[in-house]
Design an enzyme around this catalytic site. Sequence first.
Site, PDB file in Angstrom:
ATOM      1  N   HIS A  16     -23.986  -5.909 -49.488  1.00 46.23           N
ATOM      2  CA  HIS A  16     -22.439  -5.980 -49.265  1.00 46.23           C
ATOM      3  C   HIS A  16     -21.902  -4.596 -49.314  1.00 46.23           C
ATOM      4  CE1 HIS A  16     -18.822  -8.367 -49.137  1.00 46.23           C
ATOM      5  NE2 HIS A  16     -18.258  -7.407 -50.043  1.00 46.23           N
ATOM      6  N   TYR A  69     -11.347  -1.913 -49.973  1.00 49.65           N
ATOM      7  CA  TYR A  69     -12.585  -1.531 -49.254  1.00 49.65           C
ATOM      8  C   TYR A  69     -12.202  -0.267 -48.349  1.00 49.65           C
ATOM      9  CZ  TYR A  69     -14.612  -6.152 -49.838  1.00 49.65           C
ATOM     10  OH  TYR A  69     -15.273  -7.112 -50.439  1.00 49.65           O
ATOM     11  N   ARG A 120     -20.072 -10.231 -43.277  1.00 52.54           N
ATOM     12  CA  ARG A 120     -20.788 -10.451 -44.745  1.00 52.54           C
ATOM     13  C   ARG A 120     -22.353 -10.988 -44.341  1.00 52.54           C
ATOM     14  NH1 ARG A 120     -15.460 -12.914 -44.876  1.00 52.54           N
ATOM     15  NH2 ARG A 120     -14.302 -12.226 -46.522  1.00 52.54           N
ATOM     16  N   HIS A 135     -10.518 -10.208 -44.187  1.00 45.67           N
ATOM     17  CA  HIS A 135      -9.697 -10.478 -45.188  1.00 45.67           C
ATOM     18  C   HIS A 135      -8.317 -11.332 -45.098  1.00 45.67           C
ATOM     19  CE1 HIS A 135     -12.585  -6.940 -46.142  1.00 45.67           C
ATOM     20  NE2 HIS A 135     -12.405  -7.471 -47.367  1.00 45.67           N
ATOM     21  N   ARG A 176     -21.107  -3.526 -45.834  1.00 49.10           N
ATOM     22  CA  ARG A 176     -19.773  -4.135 -45.318  1.00 49.10           C
ATOM     23  C   ARG A 176     -18.678  -3.087 -45.788  1.00 49.10           C
ATOM     24  NH1 ARG A 176     -16.333  -8.428 -43.849  1.00 49.10           N
ATOM     25  NH2 ARG A 176     -14.745  -8.767 -45.545  1.00 49.10           N
ATOM     26  N   LYS A 198     -15.955 -17.272 -45.126  1.00 55.00           N
ATOM     27  CA  LYS A 198     -15.815 -17.353 -46.724  1.00 55.00           C
ATOM     28  C   LYS A 198     -14.225 -17.872 -46.847  1.00 55.00           C
ATOM     29  CE  LYS A 198     -15.936 -14.673 -50.839  1.00 55.00           C
ATOM     30  NZ  LYS A 198     -16.110 -13.449 -51.381  1.00 55.00           N
TER      31      LYS A 198
END
Length: 209
Positions: A156, A191, A77, A182, A159, A102
């Site tokens: 983003h 993704y 990120r 994740h 990513r 995150k």
Amino acid sequence: MRELGWLQHALDVACEDWRQNLPHGNPVKPVRRPKINNRRERRLQQGEWQALLEAVNQARSPLMKPLLTLALATGMRRGELLSIQWKHVDLERRTVLLPQTKNGRARTVPLSPNAVAVLMDLPRSDDRCLPLSGNSVRLAFERLRQRAGVDNLTFHDIRHEAVSRFVESGLSLAQVQMISGHRDLRMLMRYTHLQTDDIVAKLAAVEHA
């Protein structure tokens, strides 16, 4: 939806920390929040990455090109990239430690040879590898995108592209999860949209095996 979350938090603080008694508790908690579909499936199209690299050579900051390259090479990120400190970089083992992410968990990210080369070329004049602010990167990326003539692309999305490429390269979802950070495979699946042509080719190979 975000505003409802802020309001609920403010009322929770008032009740718990400031000892303000609300007659019926926090009135926001039972409110059903609308679902917001902010899912993006943007992939880089043919020629777009090269256009970005050519445009980034005109960027005011010399750090924008290594930032962009590392974003695609690592799938990190923006905030994670900007937080990397030299003391957490191990070029011999080809890893970067992210103490805070995150999802609240530390993560060690394996580096590709390309990512290692980028880091080796960076100056070490600061504790951080990429001493830029998030806002300056946001503005610089928007200018870069416009110069490159690439529409509807966010930082983003790079990513998203990186993680999708990891899956397409043959890495397992568990391995990709370790790289991307994740929390669970269900979150990772959004993704990992393999190109339709790749799937068609693989199905044809199976039938002719």
